[in-house]
Design a protein around this motif. Structure first.
Motif, PDB file in Angstrom:
ATOM      1  N   PHE A 173      41.578  43.959  39.716  1.00 56.64           N
ATOM      2  CA  PHE A 173      43.006  44.133  39.277  1.00 56.64           C
ATOM      3  C   PHE A 173      43.286  45.413  38.541  1.00 56.64           C
ATOM      4  CE2 PHE A 173      46.091  43.930  35.535  1.00 56.64           C
ATOM      5  CZ  PHE A 173      47.011  43.538  36.281  1.00 56.64           C
ATOM      6  N   HIS A 174      42.208  45.606  37.657  1.00 56.99           N
ATOM      7  CA  HIS A 174      42.411  46.917  36.807  1.00 56.99           C
ATOM      8  C   HIS A 174      41.985  48.333  37.805  1.00 56.99           C
ATOM      9  CE1 HIS A 174      42.419  44.028  33.534  1.00 56.99           C
ATOM     10  NE2 HIS A 174      43.315  45.239  33.030  1.00 56.99           N
ATOM     11  N   TRP A 175      40.814  48.182  38.525  1.00 55.30           N
ATOM     12  CA  TRP A 175      40.538  49.193  39.438  1.00 55.30           C
ATOM     13  C   TRP A 175      41.467  49.614  40.493  1.00 55.30           C
ATOM     14  CZ3 TRP A 175      37.260  52.815  38.084  1.00 55.30           C
ATOM     15  CH2 TRP A 175      36.011  52.444  37.468  1.00 55.30           C
ATOM     16  N   ALA A 176      42.416  48.510  40.759  1.00 54.11           N
ATOM     17  CA  ALA A 176      43.216  48.864  41.914  1.00 54.11           C
ATOM     18  C   ALA A 176      44.495  49.782  41.319  1.00 54.11           C
ATOM     19  CB  ALA A 176      44.195  47.526  42.141  1.00 54.11           C
ATOM     20  N   PHE A 177      44.601  49.941  40.202  1.00 57.53           N
ATOM     21  CA  PHE A 177      45.739  50.748  39.594  1.00 57.53           C
ATOM     22  C   PHE A 177      45.193  52.181  39.972  1.00 57.53           C
ATOM     23  CE2 PHE A 177      47.136  47.022  37.436  1.00 57.53           C
ATOM     24  CZ  PHE A 177      48.549  47.150  37.529  1.00 57.53           C
ATOM     25  N   ILE A 178      43.994  52.263  39.795  1.00 60.51           N
ATOM     26  CA  ILE A 178      43.200  53.700  40.002  1.00 60.51           C
ATOM     27  C   ILE A 178      43.558  54.115  41.426  1.00 60.51           C
ATOM     28  CG2 ILE A 178      41.394  55.312  40.016  1.00 60.51           C
ATOM     29  CD1 ILE A 178      41.697  54.318  37.123  1.00 60.51           C
ATOM     30  N   LEU A 179      43.454  52.958  42.196  1.00 56.11           N
ATOM     31  CA  LEU A 179      43.798  53.301  43.660  1.00 56.11           C
ATOM     32  C   LEU A 179      45.221  53.609  43.999  1.00 56.11           C
ATOM     33  CD1 LEU A 179      42.252  53.025  46.323  1.00 56.11           C
ATOM     34  CD2 LEU A 179      43.129  50.622  46.689  1.00 56.11           C
ATOM     35  N   ILE A 180      46.143  52.971  43.288  1.00 52.95           N
ATOM     36  CA  ILE A 180      47.386  53.308  43.285  1.00 52.95           C
ATOM     37  C   ILE A 180      47.828  54.569  43.060  1.00 52.95           C
ATOM     38  CG2 ILE A 180      49.595  53.084  42.024  1.00 52.95           C
ATOM     39  CD1 ILE A 180      49.640  50.303  42.451  1.00 52.95           C
ATOM     40  N   LEU A 181      47.076  55.093  41.751  1.00 51.83           N
ATOM     41  CA  LEU A 181      47.100  56.550  41.346  1.00 51.83           C
ATOM     42  C   LEU A 181      46.901  57.504  42.749  1.00 51.83           C
ATOM     43  CD1 LEU A 181      47.999  58.231  39.062  1.00 51.83           C
ATOM     44  CD2 LEU A 181      45.710  58.394  38.643  1.00 51.83           C
ATOM     45  N   LEU A 451      45.305  44.285  46.448  1.00 55.28           N
ATOM     46  CA  LEU A 451      44.333  44.068  45.512  1.00 55.28           C
ATOM     47  C   LEU A 451      44.583  43.663  43.991  1.00 55.28           C
ATOM     48  CD1 LEU A 451      42.007  46.911  46.610  1.00 55.28           C
ATOM     49  CD2 LEU A 451      42.023  44.424  47.213  1.00 55.28           C
ATOM     50  N   ILE A 452      45.835  44.225  43.548  1.00 52.59           N
ATOM     51  CA  ILE A 452      46.236  43.681  42.368  1.00 52.59           C
ATOM     52  C   ILE A 452      46.566  42.239  42.147  1.00 52.59           C
ATOM     53  CG2 ILE A 452      48.302  43.802  40.790  1.00 52.59           C
ATOM     54  CD1 ILE A 452      48.108  46.736  41.147  1.00 52.59           C
ATOM     55  N   LEU A 453      47.188  41.740  43.302  1.00 57.73           N
ATOM     56  CA  LEU A 453      47.602  40.198  43.012  1.00 57.73           C
ATOM     57  C   LEU A 453      46.150  39.263  43.420  1.00 57.73           C
ATOM     58  CD1 LEU A 453      50.815  40.155  45.256  1.00 57.73           C
ATOM     59  CD2 LEU A 453      50.231  39.452  42.890  1.00 57.73           C
ATOM     60  N   VAL A 454      45.474  40.029  44.551  1.00 56.49           N
ATOM     61  CA  VAL A 454      44.338  39.159  44.726  1.00 56.49           C
ATOM     62  C   VAL A 454      43.480  39.001  43.298  1.00 56.49           C
ATOM     63  CG1 VAL A 454      42.249  39.134  45.900  1.00 56.49           C
ATOM     64  CG2 VAL A 454      44.147  39.432  47.163  1.00 56.49           C
ATOM     65  N   LEU A 456      44.276  39.207  40.433  1.00 57.97           N
ATOM     66  CA  LEU A 456      45.100  38.568  39.200  1.00 57.97           C
ATOM     67  C   LEU A 456      44.752  37.254  38.977  1.00 57.97           C
ATOM     68  CD1 LEU A 456      46.921  39.309  36.792  1.00 57.97           C
ATOM     69  CD2 LEU A 456      49.061  39.209  38.431  1.00 57.97           C
ATOM     70  N   LEU A 457      44.987  36.540  40.229  1.00 57.32           N
ATOM     71  CA  LEU A 457      44.908  35.175  40.187  1.00 57.32           C
ATOM     72  C   LEU A 457      43.775  34.608  39.461  1.00 57.32           C
ATOM     73  CD1 LEU A 457      46.625  34.489  43.627  1.00 57.32           C
ATOM     74  CD2 LEU A 457      47.647  34.324  41.206  1.00 57.32           C
ATOM     75  N   PRO A 458      42.422  35.015  40.086  1.00 55.34           N
ATOM     76  CA  PRO A 458      41.139  34.487  39.534  1.00 55.34           C
ATOM     77  C   PRO A 458      41.223  35.164  38.007  1.00 55.34           C
ATOM     78  CG  PRO A 458      40.604  36.015  41.103  1.00 55.34           C
ATOM     79  CD  PRO A 458      42.122  35.912  41.292  1.00 55.34           C
ATOM     80  N   ALA A 459      41.694  36.070  37.808  1.00 49.48           N
ATOM     81  CA  ALA A 459      41.486  36.700  36.420  1.00 49.48           C
ATOM     82  C   ALA A 459      42.278  35.765  35.434  1.00 49.48           C
ATOM     83  CB  ALA A 459      42.078  38.153  36.343  1.00 49.48           C
ATOM     84  N   LEU A 460      43.140  35.163  36.009  1.00 49.25           N
ATOM     85  CA  LEU A 460      44.189  34.477  34.766  1.00 49.25           C
ATOM     86  C   LEU A 460      43.736  33.055  34.957  1.00 49.25           C
ATOM     87  CD1 LEU A 460      47.668  35.844  35.121  1.00 49.25           C
ATOM     88  CD2 LEU A 460      46.151  35.932  33.150  1.00 49.25           C
ATOM     89  N   TYR A 461      43.269  32.593  36.202  1.00 47.59           N
ATOM     90  CA  TYR A 461      43.093  31.020  36.315  1.00 47.59           C
ATOM     91  C   TYR A 461      41.833  30.318  36.585  1.00 47.59           C
ATOM     92  CZ  TYR A 461      48.096  31.939  37.104  1.00 47.59           C
ATOM     93  OH  TYR A 461      49.526  32.017  36.928  1.00 47.59           O
TER      94      TYR A 461
ATOM     95  N   THR B 238      54.800  40.036  38.802  1.00 47.74           N
ATOM     96  CA  THR B 238      53.878  41.082  39.647  1.00 47.74           C
ATOM     97  C   THR B 238      54.397  41.147  41.161  1.00 47.74           C
ATOM     98  OG1 THR B 238      52.206  40.586  37.947  1.00 47.74           O
ATOM     99  CG2 THR B 238      51.766  42.081  40.056  1.00 47.74           C
ATOM    100  N   PHE B 239      54.314  40.010  41.533  1.00 47.13           N
ATOM    101  CA  PHE B 239      54.623  39.853  43.235  1.00 47.13           C
ATOM    102  C   PHE B 239      55.952  40.225  43.376  1.00 47.13           C
ATOM    103  CE2 PHE B 239      56.487  37.319  46.692  1.00 47.13           C
ATOM    104  CZ  PHE B 239      55.640  37.895  47.739  1.00 47.13           C
ATOM    105  N   ALA B 240      56.914  39.904  42.473  1.00 52.08           N
ATOM    106  CA  ALA B 240      58.233  40.310  42.488  1.00 52.08           C
ATOM    107  C   ALA B 240      58.711  41.575  42.793  1.00 52.08           C
ATOM    108  CB  ALA B 240      59.225  39.594  41.602  1.00 52.08           C
TER     109      ALA B 240
END
Lengths: 532, 319
Positions: A173-181, A451-454, A456-461, B238-240
């Motif tokens: 999730f966090h590395w994906a933000f670097i990819l966004i940049l 990747l952020i969504l992928v 995020l889910l295990p990171a939270l749940y 986030t998805f939205a």
């Protein structure tokens, strides 16, 4: 010198430590939000330049201050970029040690426990199988449940853990933000975005000059325009009786640089055209009357004039407003007025003549959604033109020498001011405005978003859980001692641990002492546990 | 049935919904005050009836307009109200067995619907071209689900802050009055205790021993319920935002342009991301994190109401 170097190193270390802390990242994140609030409440130059100008007019000194502070372009200001960069540096500083730790944890085997009954969750079961076999069974059960298992080499005991996915997801999730940049910088840097104005029947070519300055290119844009052509066959706007817009459609031919047709296509809102790495979006439309000016020497002007609609005052529908344009003819004025012999014809188009008639009679605006007997009111100016740019007329060195009116498919004589001309209005066409953009970073940003969504889910749940099993001899069988705890989602682990304990006991032959197992048939209770 | 008949059904069902929610709200508050089992049962039944009417109203609206029934602010509000009530009944009452918060959740829905019908009402009609895309099904649905869950989390957070403040005051009152008891109340007052108490969520250990019994669940329970709901909402939101960016790329030629709506959904996202991080950071747990969530709740309301109604931007058509 040496102390100086040490202080430098110390201060760098201090800055690094500060950036590494989650608190810094949190504060930077909230600062970014705060800056965005300012950016949404104050009109922004890139989004609406006219509203910025209006705001500055209304607010005087305060407006000047905002301008200086970059608050009219928050998202492009140096301090917004600074916060973003600091946030990303802080993010990387947090992520590197965490990633290392995760890799280390993945390589390391689960650590054996010394005191097994001190854990938050603990249970014992007497089982029929001897210790080593019971432990084999436990390892099987745990592996089946995706635990990583490590046997104690010294005694019949094992350590198991599960839930690496949580940290893995969080890091993803966090590395994906670097990819966004990366995607944003690459895409915006090498791409461009501009506007193309095309009149019905005309062909527009993707080349620097044809954007009329309405283009923003990235810092690393190579200046390579594709030469792709767009021929607007027809534009159609459809409205309901209520005046609500239904659809705006541009039927175009997409052309290769050599002029051959690639395909015919409709470009409409939500349905852009994708050609040679650039995309065309339906953005706007308007009227472009074809006008001809003839004088004694022949045809002085014969072209479609792209018109702008007057801004609507408060409470007046925008489609009730007339459209404006101007024809500029340097040197065509004949007689000299105010030091020049240029000519300009200022045009005011009413696409529906009923709109003009109603306005003249009652002063009330009428919505003109369709063209019907279009009519143009014009004003003739003679003198000196200060600029040849279209659609803006500076009349400070000009004199008004005549006025008139010409209907669609009609011709009007201009004979005032010593002129002998005709103004013809053979045809009313429409023009369409396309946003043209190239952004090669889009797939990268999309991938990052996924990747952020992928992540995020295990990171939270999901949660990390650790379990230890020890088998000690007891009579013919063994006593299974099981301890464990969860780092997250602790209440859920309570049930999971109980179920796990039953499963471990069942695998090792269940309760050994009372009652004794009958011919190896599991009891009803055990069956239930196993089928679960 | 004709469009007009469907429109009629939709607005009748809307009125029935509003009435039922209002009645259920009063009932739930009465339950909170008097703790009679039958009050809770009756309120819950009325809330479910209201929920059914709410769904009828939404579906009928879709038939009346011949399109998805979430194309403007009125419709969005009706759906938001529905999901907040459904979220309360399913998550808070169903999963966490907390029964005393119904009045607050219903109050939010009643206010949302009242604002919708008084200020935002438009008749069922076709969509403007910009909204005419299959992304409206994905992006707007995700936004409504995310919003309603954030709203529910926000409501629980407010109650947490109230309860937390009361418990603190009681701790102080207990400390102030004579020697601390050897056993009983004071031993349970460790506010940083692990979340053991979550099992019996309706038990109120602290307040039960205090002179004035608290009617709300313990602060710890409220904190945990709020966290769970927000952690559930966050990926949806986030998805939205991502779906909105994809749609923006299709419709406007850029995936992000700092349009007010984009900006505020980002702000809301950022604040709740801050909340989730704060909960994992020592020293920010509990009250401080809750304050961040509260700011996020306010930001959510701004994202919805203020941006659409008062800030000029590309989402202004959503009125």
């Amino acid at each position: 010198m040496s102390t100086n170097r040490l202080t430098l190193r110390q201060s760098v270390a201090l800055v690094w430590r500060t950036l590494r802390s989650m608190r810094t990242a949190l504060i930077l994140l909230l600062l970014l939000a705060l800056a965005s609030v300012a950016g949404s409440l104050i009109p922004q130059w890139p989004n609406s330049p006219e509203r910025v100008a209006e705001y500055q007019l209304d607010h005087g000194l305060w407006g000047q201050f905002l301008d200086r502070a970059g608050l009219f372009d928050v998202f492009g200001s140096w301090w917004f970029v600074l916060i973003t960069v600091l946030l990303f540096v802080s993010l990387v500083a947090c992520l590197i040690p965490r990633t290392r730790a995760l890799i280390r944890a993945l390589r390391a085997r689960p650590v054996q426990a010394r005191e097994i009954d001190a854990f938050r969750h603990y249970g014992e079961r007497t089982v029929a199988a001897p210790p080593s076999k019971a432990l084999d069974g436990s390892a099987r059960v745990l592996r089946r449940r995706f635990f990583r298992v490590a046997r104690d080499p010294a005694r019949p005991a094992l350590a198991a853990e599960k839930g690496v996915l949580r940290e893995l997801g969080s890091l993803l999730f966090h590395w994906a933000f670097i990819l966004i940049l990366v995607g944003v910088v690459f895409g915006k840097g090498t791409g461009f975005s501009g506007y193309a104005v095309v009149v019905e029947g005309d062909t527009w070519i993707d080349a620097a000059a044809n954007y009329d300055g309405q283009i923003r290119t990235g810092r690393f844009f190579d200046g390579d325009f594709t030469g792709t052509g767009l021929r607007l066959r027809e534009f159609e706007s459809r409205f309901r009786e209520t005046g609500q817009a239904m659809d705006f459609v541009s039927s175009v031919d997409v052309l290769n640089p050599d002029g051959s047709v690639i395909r015919q296509q409709d470009i409409r809102v939500n349905h852009p055209a994708d050609v040679n790495g650039i995309r065309f979006y339906q953005i706007n439309f308007g009227w472009a009357p074809v006008l001809t000016v003839r004088d004694a020497d022949g045809v002085a002007f014969d072209d479609a004039v792209v018109m702008d609609r007057d801004p609507a005052p408060e409470g007046v529908p925008e489609f009730a407003m007339p459209w404006r344009g101007v024809i500029k003819l340097p040197g065509a004025g004949g007689t000299t007025f105010a030091g020049g012999n240029d000519l300009a014809i200022e045009l005011e188009l009413w696409p529906d003549s009923a709109g003009l008639a109603n306005f003249l009679q009652t002063g009330q605006p009428t919505v003109m959604l369709r063209a019907s007997n279009a009519v143009i009111r014009y004003t003739v100016w003679q003198g000196k033109l200060t600029s040849l740019a279209t659609n803006r007329l500076d009349t400070s060195f000009m004199e008004e020498t005549g006025r008139g009116l010409v209907g669609e498919e009609r011709t009007d004589e201009i004979d005032s001011g010593g002129l002998d001309m005709t103004l013809g209005f053979p045809e009313l066409r429409q023009y369409s405005v396309f946003q043209v953009s190239r952004d090669a970073g889009v797939p990268i940003v999309l991938l990052a978003a996924i990747l952020i969504l992928v992540g995020l889910l295990p990171a939270l749940y999901t949660s990390r859980r650790k379990v230890w099993v020890r088998a000690e001899p007891s009579g013919d069988g063994a006593v299974l001692k099981v301890g464990g705890f969860a780092l997250q989602r602790k209440p859920q682990f309570e049930d999971e641990f109980d179920r796990l304990l039953e499963a471990l006991a069942a695998e090792a032959g269940g309760e050994a002492s009372e009652p004794p197992p009958t011919n190896g048939q599991p009891t009803e209770e055990q069956q239930e546990v196993q089928t679960r | 049935m004709t469009d007009l008949q469907w429109a009629r059904i939709s607005s009748d069902a809307f009125n029935a919904t509003l009435f039922a929610y209002l009645a259920a709200m009063v009932g739930y508050f009465a339950y909170l005050a008097f703790r009679r089992e039958w009050l809770w049962k009756a309120s819950r039944a009325v809330a479910y009836a209201g929920l059914a009417a709410n769904i009828v109203s939404i579906v009928a609206r879709g038939f009346a307009a011949n399109r998805v029934p979430w194309g403007n602010m009125y419709e969005y509000s009706v759906m938001l109200a529905m999901l907040v009530v459904a979220g309360y009944l399913i998550i808070v009452e169903g999963m966490y067995k907390v029964r005393t918060l119904g009045g607050f959740a219903l109050m939010f829905s009643v206010l949302t619907m009242a604002v919708a019908v008084s200020f935002l009402y438009v008749g069922p009609g076709p969509l403007v071209p910009a909204l005419n895309s299959y992304w409206i099904k994905i992006h707007v649905q995700a936004a409504i689900w995310g919003s309603s869950l954030f709203a529910l989390g926000g409501i629980v957070t407010i109650l947490y802050l109230v309860q937390d403040w009361r418990e603190r005051r009681q701790v102080e009152a207990l400390r102030g009055s004579g020697p601390p008891p050897i056993m009983g109340g004071a031993l349970d007052l460790d506010l940083n205790a692990p979340d053991d108490l979550d099992r019996d969520v309706d038990e109120v250990p602290v307040a039960a021993t205090a002179p004035r019994a608290s009617r709300l669940p313990s602060a710890q329970t409220l904190d945990r319920v709020a966290y769970r709901i927000i952690a559930f909402a966050f990926p949806i939101w986030t998805f939205a935002v991502i779906a909105g960016a994809i749609w923006a790329q299709e419709a406007w030629g850029r995936y992000w342009g700092w349009d007010p709506k984009e900006t505020w959904s980002f702000i809301t996202w950022t604040i709740f991301a801050g909340y989730l991080h704060a909960r994992a950071t020592s020293g920010w747990k509990g009250r401080r994190a809750a304050v961040i969530a509260l700011v996020g709740f306010v930001s959510l309301l701004v994202t919805y109401y203020v941006v659409n109604l008062w800030i000029v931007g590309l989402h202004s058509y959503a009125k």
